[in-house]
Design a protein around this motif. Sequence first.
Motif, PDB file in Angstrom:
ATOM      1  N   ASP A  79     -28.623 -15.812 -46.902  1.00 40.39           N
ATOM      2  CA  ASP A  79     -28.693 -17.266 -46.136  1.00 40.39           C
ATOM      3  C   ASP A  79     -29.692 -17.021 -45.022  1.00 40.39           C
ATOM      4  N   ILE A  80     -29.936 -15.732 -44.469  1.00 35.81           N
ATOM      5  CA  ILE A  80     -30.579 -15.458 -43.298  1.00 35.81           C
ATOM      6  C   ILE A  80     -32.184 -15.130 -43.429  1.00 35.81           C
ATOM      7  N   PRO A  81     -33.063 -15.959 -42.691  1.00 34.17           N
ATOM      8  CA  PRO A  81     -34.281 -15.524 -43.083  1.00 34.17           C
ATOM      9  C   PRO A  81     -34.886 -14.333 -42.148  1.00 34.17           C
ATOM     10  N   LYS A  82     -36.122 -13.897 -42.690  1.00 27.42           N
ATOM     11  CA  LYS A  82     -36.403 -12.955 -42.076  1.00 27.42           C
ATOM     12  C   LYS A  82     -37.135 -12.900 -40.501  1.00 27.42           C
ATOM     13  N   VAL A  83     -37.379 -14.353 -40.264  1.00 28.19           N
ATOM     14  CA  VAL A  83     -37.991 -14.786 -39.310  1.00 28.19           C
ATOM     15  C   VAL A  83     -37.268 -15.833 -38.671  1.00 28.19           C
ATOM     16  N   ILE A  84     -36.803 -15.931 -37.226  1.00 28.76           N
ATOM     17  CA  ILE A  84     -36.043 -17.102 -36.865  1.00 28.76           C
ATOM     18  C   ILE A  84     -36.822 -17.122 -35.526  1.00 28.76           C
ATOM     19  N   GLY A  85     -37.295 -18.343 -35.184  1.00 21.23           N
ATOM     20  CA  GLY A  85     -38.011 -18.734 -33.943  1.00 21.23           C
ATOM     21  C   GLY A  85     -39.281 -17.844 -33.828  1.00 21.23           C
ATOM     22  N   SER A  86     -39.392 -17.186 -32.569  1.00 24.65           N
ATOM     23  CA  SER A  86     -40.672 -16.265 -32.597  1.00 24.65           C
ATOM     24  C   SER A  86     -40.110 -14.721 -32.909  1.00 24.65           C
ATOM     25  N   TYR A  87     -39.041 -14.559 -33.501  1.00 25.36           N
ATOM     26  CA  TYR A  87     -38.207 -13.251 -33.692  1.00 25.36           C
ATOM     27  C   TYR A  87     -38.247 -12.507 -34.983  1.00 25.36           C
ATOM     28  N   GLU A  88     -38.798 -11.530 -35.460  1.00 23.17           N
ATOM     29  CA  GLU A  88     -38.794 -11.005 -36.596  1.00 23.17           C
ATOM     30  C   GLU A  88     -37.424  -9.973 -36.719  1.00 23.17           C
ATOM     31  N   LEU A  89     -36.761 -10.203 -37.613  1.00 20.58           N
ATOM     32  CA  LEU A  89     -35.429  -9.582 -37.903  1.00 20.58           C
ATOM     33  C   LEU A  89     -35.738  -8.138 -38.341  1.00 20.58           C
ATOM     34  N   ILE A  90     -34.964  -6.865 -37.527  1.00 25.44           N
ATOM     35  CA  ILE A  90     -35.328  -5.479 -38.324  1.00 25.44           C
ATOM     36  C   ILE A  90     -34.063  -5.091 -38.908  1.00 25.44           C
ATOM     37  N   GLU A  91     -32.895  -5.107 -38.278  1.00 28.86           N
ATOM     38  CA  GLU A  91     -31.964  -4.552 -38.939  1.00 28.86           C
ATOM     39  C   GLU A  91     -30.517  -5.179 -38.438  1.00 28.86           C
ATOM     40  N   LYS A  92     -29.466  -5.338 -39.000  1.00 31.93           N
ATOM     41  CA  LYS A  92     -28.096  -6.031 -38.419  1.00 31.93           C
ATOM     42  C   LYS A  92     -27.603  -4.900 -37.766  1.00 31.93           C
ATOM     43  N   LEU A  93     -27.099  -5.339 -36.508  1.00 30.60           N
ATOM     44  CA  LEU A  93     -26.318  -4.480 -35.436  1.00 30.60           C
ATOM     45  C   LEU A  93     -24.906  -4.686 -35.681  1.00 30.60           C
ATOM     46  N   GLY A  94     -24.663  -5.860 -35.921  1.00 30.43           N
ATOM     47  CA  GLY A  94     -23.003  -6.003 -35.926  1.00 30.43           C
ATOM     48  C   GLY A  94     -22.518  -7.342 -36.176  1.00 30.43           C
ATOM     49  N   GLN A  95     -21.400  -7.776 -36.153  1.00 32.53           N
ATOM     50  CA  GLN A  95     -20.994  -9.183 -36.338  1.00 32.53           C
ATOM     51  C   GLN A  95     -19.593  -9.499 -35.910  1.00 32.53           C
ATOM     52  N   GLY A  96     -19.582 -10.839 -34.862  1.00 26.71           N
ATOM     53  CA  GLY A  96     -18.422 -11.146 -34.480  1.00 26.71           C
ATOM     54  C   GLY A  96     -17.934 -12.172 -34.884  1.00 26.71           C
ATOM     55  N   ALA A  97     -17.025 -12.845 -34.124  1.00 25.10           N
ATOM     56  CA  ALA A  97     -16.217 -14.078 -34.409  1.00 25.10           C
ATOM     57  C   ALA A  97     -17.256 -15.159 -34.703  1.00 25.10           C
ATOM     58  N   MET A  98     -18.215 -15.186 -34.267  1.00 24.38           N
ATOM     59  CA  MET A  98     -19.155 -16.499 -34.325  1.00 24.38           C
ATOM     60  C   MET A  98     -20.347 -16.470 -35.059  1.00 24.38           C
ATOM     61  N   GLY A  99     -20.877 -15.085 -35.028  1.00 21.58           N
ATOM     62  CA  GLY A  99     -22.246 -14.750 -35.505  1.00 21.58           C
ATOM     63  C   GLY A  99     -22.587 -13.446 -35.720  1.00 21.58           C
ATOM     64  N   ILE A 100     -23.803 -13.167 -36.223  1.00 16.42           N
ATOM     65  CA  ILE A 100     -24.344 -11.869 -36.499  1.00 16.42           C
ATOM     66  C   ILE A 100     -25.217 -11.648 -35.459  1.00 16.42           C
ATOM     67  N   VAL A 101     -25.355 -10.281 -35.197  1.00 12.66           N
ATOM     68  CA  VAL A 101     -26.292  -9.674 -34.136  1.00 12.66           C
ATOM     69  C   VAL A 101     -27.459  -9.036 -35.032  1.00 12.66           C
ATOM     70  N   TYR A 102     -28.739  -9.352 -34.552  1.00 10.39           N
ATOM     71  CA  TYR A 102     -29.724  -8.366 -35.165  1.00 10.39           C
ATOM     72  C   TYR A 102     -30.553  -7.452 -34.167  1.00 10.39           C
ATOM     73  N   LYS A 103     -31.095  -6.529 -34.572  1.00  7.73           N
ATOM     74  CA  LYS A 103     -32.312  -6.026 -33.686  1.00  7.73           C
ATOM     75  C   LYS A 103     -33.465  -6.744 -34.298  1.00  7.73           C
ATOM     76  N   ALA A 104     -34.194  -7.040 -33.353  1.00  8.13           N
ATOM     77  CA  ALA A 104     -35.487  -8.006 -33.542  1.00  8.13           C
ATOM     78  C   ALA A 104     -36.366  -7.662 -32.889  1.00  8.13           C
ATOM     79  N   LYS A 105     -37.690  -8.274 -33.001  1.00  9.72           N
ATOM     80  CA  LYS A 105     -38.804  -7.920 -32.332  1.00  9.72           C
ATOM     81  C   LYS A 105     -39.453  -9.394 -32.029  1.00  9.72           C
ATOM     82  N   GLN A 106     -39.908  -9.737 -30.559  1.00  8.22           N
ATOM     83  CA  GLN A 106     -40.195 -10.735 -30.174  1.00  8.22           C
ATOM     84  C   GLN A 106     -41.664 -10.603 -30.298  1.00  8.22           C
ATOM     85  N   ALA A 107     -42.455 -11.098 -31.379  1.00  5.16           N
ATOM     86  CA  ALA A 107     -43.956 -10.790 -31.797  1.00  5.16           C
ATOM     87  C   ALA A 107     -44.866 -10.946 -30.522  1.00  5.16           C
ATOM     88  N   ARG A 108     -44.690 -12.168 -30.003  1.00  8.52           N
ATOM     89  CA  ARG A 108     -45.683 -12.352 -28.831  1.00  8.52           C
ATOM     90  C   ARG A 108     -45.642 -11.457 -27.514  1.00  8.52           C
TER      91      ARG A 108
END
Length: 472
Positions: A79-108
């Motif tokens: 359900d989660i795409p590889k790119v969201i906004g200007s951010y490229e997802l690298i790896e999942k870091l964790g998960q909480g009550a409301m969402g998921i946290v990813y390590k990501a790269k802001q390309a620009r």
Amino acid sequence: MSLSLTDEEQQFLEIALNQGLLSEDQKEEALENLKLLREINLDLPLWNVLEKKNFLSKKDVQKIRSLQGRDEYFLKGEDIPKVIGSYELIEKLGQGAMGIVYKAKQARLERIVALKILFPHLAYEEEYIHLFLREARSAARLNHPNIVAAYDSGEDNGFYYFAMEYVEGISLDRYILKYGPMDEREGAYVIREIGKALDHASQQGIVHRDIKPGNIFLTEDGVPKLGDLGLAKPKGDLRLTKTNIFFGSPYYISPEQMENYSEVDVRADIYSLGISFFELLTGRVPFEDAHYAEILHKHFTQDIPSIRTLRPETSDEINFIILKMTRKNREERYSSPKELVSDLDAYLHGAKINLQEGRFYFDSKIEKGLPASQLSRESLSNSTKDTQKIFTSLVEKEKKPSILVVEDDEDMIQFLKAILGSQGYQLTFAQDGVDALMTLALHDFDLILSDVVMPNLDGLKLLELKSKKGIN
């Protein structure tokens, strides 16, 4: 041997993660435990392992079991795409009550960030969108060296996100697990720095509401940072989802948060920070129970046990500070983070507590009756050398000798604590062979001390794991 989960177990796991009741680290630890149990023909279902490890209460297990089969509570990885906004997802870091946290790269900007994404199934609920974006706005208002910085927020094709500073380091809960409790001065330094962060947040009108070791990080340079700022809940939302499953951190919650959650102030954060301080110095929380309701009841009705029951050598100064931070009546706690920081500053500079007056004094000033809080700012803040020593200790700290003790006799446990604990050994206790096996699944020890006769799994079978774990 690879671990194969039944459809029912996989479904259970997804619900637990989706509802924020289980972290990614807890999931991995439980699966490793389950694998080892099945290797020796102890075929426990996954939810029994999660309950036995106190990752889930019996009530939570029952609720999740009752929910199984309702697909709207599931979140699938695709359900989660590889790119969201200007951010490229690298790896999942964790998960909480409301969402998921990813390590990501802001390309620009060629910048690595931590990207928090609201669960898609919550993105249809206005209150959750409002809460998520309010967290982002609150974090963006803060600019402090001891607070994880917020960079950006937005929405992309229905995915709400916000970008934060990516901290290279370790959370305090992982630090305790890896290295054991800190010594007093290290712990006081960390809590002082987080107190400064709370002072800055409170000046901006922000109450954290979820202070715990898992939300405090140590950078590779030894700088403490507070994360997940601004998790204020909407009025009337007492940490409950629409399925009435508990959210929050019951081990650290202040009494007033259970009475009137919308009316708490920074003194609730001071209470939770005090509980975290206790755990940082002992490796344990003051109240431990398999059921959330019992833990909450104890926070509401009982004073925390003296830290000296677990760490007898604790100084009067630190004992006083922790007790004042965790008073049931918030009027008896520190009135502000600044007041707490002042006492911790005084302690780190060698001041002593006058228990009758409840104030800190420096020995050279006692006869003049000048409390530490009235000394010049220069005398309290000129601590470069002292702070550097603590930095070095935190960054270069080596793991102490560790022993896993498999024992359920309380007299023997106290005896071993007195004999071995006083010698600097890091002791971890397991009640039986199954508990020991779960512990060994993820952690290494220098030595195992075990009974031979135990239910379910005897000492000889337990020691068969020696070769797998490389234990001497």
